[in-house]
Design a protein around this motif. Structure first.
Motif, PDB file in Angstrom:
ATOM      1  N   THR A  29      52.486  76.662  27.550  1.00 55.19           N
ATOM      2  CA  THR A  29      52.288  75.218  27.640  1.00 55.19           C
ATOM      3  C   THR A  29      50.951  74.976  28.328  1.00 55.19           C
ATOM      4  OG1 THR A  29      54.673  74.949  27.919  1.00 55.19           O
ATOM      5  CG2 THR A  29      53.297  73.077  28.504  1.00 55.19           C
ATOM      6  N   LEU A  30      50.190  74.001  27.829  1.00 56.15           N
ATOM      7  CA  LEU A  30      48.907  73.663  28.444  1.00 56.15           C
ATOM      8  C   LEU A  30      49.145  72.963  29.779  1.00 56.15           C
ATOM      9  CD1 LEU A  30      46.893  72.324  25.386  1.00 56.15           C
ATOM     10  CD2 LEU A  30      46.868  74.600  26.369  1.00 56.15           C
ATOM     11  N   ILE A  31      48.333  73.286  30.780  1.00 59.12           N
ATOM     12  CA  ILE A  31      48.498  72.666  32.097  1.00 59.12           C
ATOM     13  C   ILE A  31      47.510  71.528  32.322  1.00 59.12           C
ATOM     14  CG2 ILE A  31      49.463  74.744  33.129  1.00 59.12           C
ATOM     15  CD1 ILE A  31      46.698  75.143  34.493  1.00 59.12           C
ATOM     16  N   LYS A  32      46.586  71.303  31.368  1.00 60.98           N
ATOM     17  CA  LYS A  32      45.658  70.179  31.469  1.00 60.98           C
ATOM     18  C   LYS A  32      45.170  69.813  30.080  1.00 60.98           C
ATOM     19  CE  LYS A  32      41.280  70.984  32.562  1.00 60.98           C
ATOM     20  NZ  LYS A  32      40.098  71.193  33.360  1.00 60.98           N
ATOM     21  N   ASP A  33      44.605  68.611  29.923  1.00 57.35           N
ATOM     22  CA  ASP A  33      44.038  68.196  28.650  1.00 57.35           C
ATOM     23  C   ASP A  33      42.813  69.048  28.346  1.00 57.35           C
ATOM     24  OD1 ASP A  33      45.950  66.236  28.678  1.00 57.35           O
ATOM     25  OD2 ASP A  33      44.564  64.561  28.925  1.00 57.35           O
ATOM     26  N   LEU A  34      42.709  69.527  27.100  1.00 57.39           N
ATOM     27  CA  LEU A  34      41.578  70.348  26.686  1.00 57.39           C
ATOM     28  C   LEU A  34      40.935  69.766  25.442  1.00 57.39           C
ATOM     29  CD1 LEU A  34      43.120  73.923  27.040  1.00 57.39           C
ATOM     30  CD2 LEU A  34      41.591  72.780  28.638  1.00 57.39           C
TER      31      LEU A  34
END
Length: 106
Positions: A54-59
């Motif tokens: 899961t991504l931990i920040k917007d990319l």
């Protein structure tokens, strides 16, 4: 000095590190283990092929004109051999490579 005689047909090779003769397959496995790259996510979990992250920040994805939002689930990752990069698939984005520091193992 010659290789030890045994009843098997397997080739023996000299391991300069240990100073011993050993089966070629055993030496290859030992070298592969030493060369294995350990990839860790943002919180220190070890990642392996096929894991979900899961991504931990917007990319912002360069070249795709899209932004992947925090919490986006990425299924079935593949390790690239680099200790900080993982290869993954996401709908609409081909050849997506993410840095391990921006994901968390699910």
């Amino acid at each position: 000095m010659s290789a030890p005689e045994t009843g098997s047909d397997e080739d023996y090779v000299y391991d300069g590190e240990s100073g011993e003769w050993m089966p070629a397959s055993e030496l290859a496995a030992k070298q592969a283990e030493q060369n294995a790259v350990e990839v860790r996510d943002a919180v220190g979990n070890i990642l392996s092929d096929g894991d979900q992250v899961t991504l931990i920040k917007d990319l912002t994805v360069k070249g795709a004109g899209k932004t992947l939002k925090q919490g986006t689930l990425i299924k079935s990752i593949r390790l690239t051999g680099d200790d900080q990069e993982i290869d993954c698939k996401h709908p609409g984005i081909k050849g997506l490579v993410l840095r391990a520091e921006f994901v968390r193992k699910r």
